[in-house]
Design a protein around this motif. Structure first.
Motif, mmCIF file in Angstrom:
data_model
loop_
_atom_site.group_PDB
_atom_site.id
_atom_site.type_symbol
_atom_site.label_atom_id
_atom_site.label_comp_id
_atom_site.label_asym_id
_atom_site.label_seq_id
_atom_site.Cartn_x
_atom_site.Cartn_y
_atom_site.Cartn_z
ATOM 1 N N ILE A 51 -38.324 30.146 -47.131
ATOM 2 C CA ILE A 51 -39.651 30.327 -46.572
ATOM 3 C C ILE A 51 -40.133 31.727 -46.917
ATOM 4 N N SER A 55 -44.797 32.573 -44.089
ATOM 5 C CA SER A 55 -44.662 31.137 -43.810
ATOM 6 C C SER A 55 -45.591 30.250 -44.624
ATOM 7 N N THR A 58 -43.001 27.340 -48.731
ATOM 8 C CA THR A 58 -41.670 26.830 -48.430
ATOM 9 C C THR A 58 -41.114 26.126 -49.666
ATOM 10 N N THR A 69 -36.902 20.846 -42.233
ATOM 11 C CA THR A 69 -38.089 21.694 -42.175
ATOM 12 C C THR A 69 -37.685 23.102 -41.796
ATOM 13 N N SER A 71 -38.799 27.017 -40.803
ATOM 14 C CA SER A 71 -39.898 27.752 -40.173
ATOM 15 C C SER A 71 -39.385 29.121 -39.739
ATOM 16 N N ARG A 72 -40.307 29.975 -39.342
ATOM 17 C CA ARG A 72 -39.911 31.311 -38.880
ATOM 18 C C ARG A 72 -40.928 31.821 -37.872
ATOM 19 N N ASP A 73 -40.471 32.734 -37.058
ATOM 20 C CA ASP A 73 -41.319 33.416 -36.071
ATOM 21 C C ASP A 73 -41.064 34.904 -36.257
ATOM 22 N N TYR A 80 -35.736 29.248 -38.420
ATOM 23 C CA TYR A 80 -35.210 27.985 -37.936
ATOM 24 C C TYR A 80 -35.039 26.985 -39.086
#
Length: 124
Positions: A51, A55, A58, A69, A71-73, A80
């Motif tokens: 990623i 974001s 991907t 899938t 994802s990131r924060d 994740y």
């Protein structure tokens, strides 16, 4: 000290789901692409998903496309990997990594930081 700490692995039946987390500490990786790799005993570590820093981008390995899938924060400095429709061949140790560049694609040599590894086992 910079650390990437994975969590969320375990044992699941085929067709089930797991969510892996990778929490970074010691520095922020908000400008870096990040990714997941996996490795079975006696085999090379292979790319699973990546990623980009924001974001927007991907990238997935062929074997997990449509099932996993990433994802990131960035506010939580955490990445994740949601894994659905798991298969026995997904059984591996999963590693998170921080890339040297900002994009979603990365090779082993382009990752400077690695997590300790997290076992995922999918039973048939």
């Amino acid at each position: 000290q910079v650390q990437l700490v994975e969590s969320g692995g375990g044992l699941v039946q085929a067709g089930g789901s797991l969510r892996l987390s990778c929490a970074a500490s010691g520095r922020t990786f908000s400008s870096n692409g990040m990714g997941w790799f996996r490795q079975a005993p006696g085999k090379e570590r292979e790319f699973v998903a990546g990623i980009s820093w924001n974001s927007v981008g991907t990238h997935y390995g062929d074997s997990v496309k449509g099932r996993f899938t990433i994802s990131r924060d960035n506010g939580k400095n955490t990445m994740y990997l949601q894994m659905n429709s798991l298969k026995p061949e997904d059984t591996d140790v999963y590693y998170c990594a921080a890339g040297r560049r900002s994009g979603a694609t990365m090779t082993l040599d382009e990752c400077d930081y690695w997590g300790q590894g997290n076992q995922v086992t999918v039973s048939s």
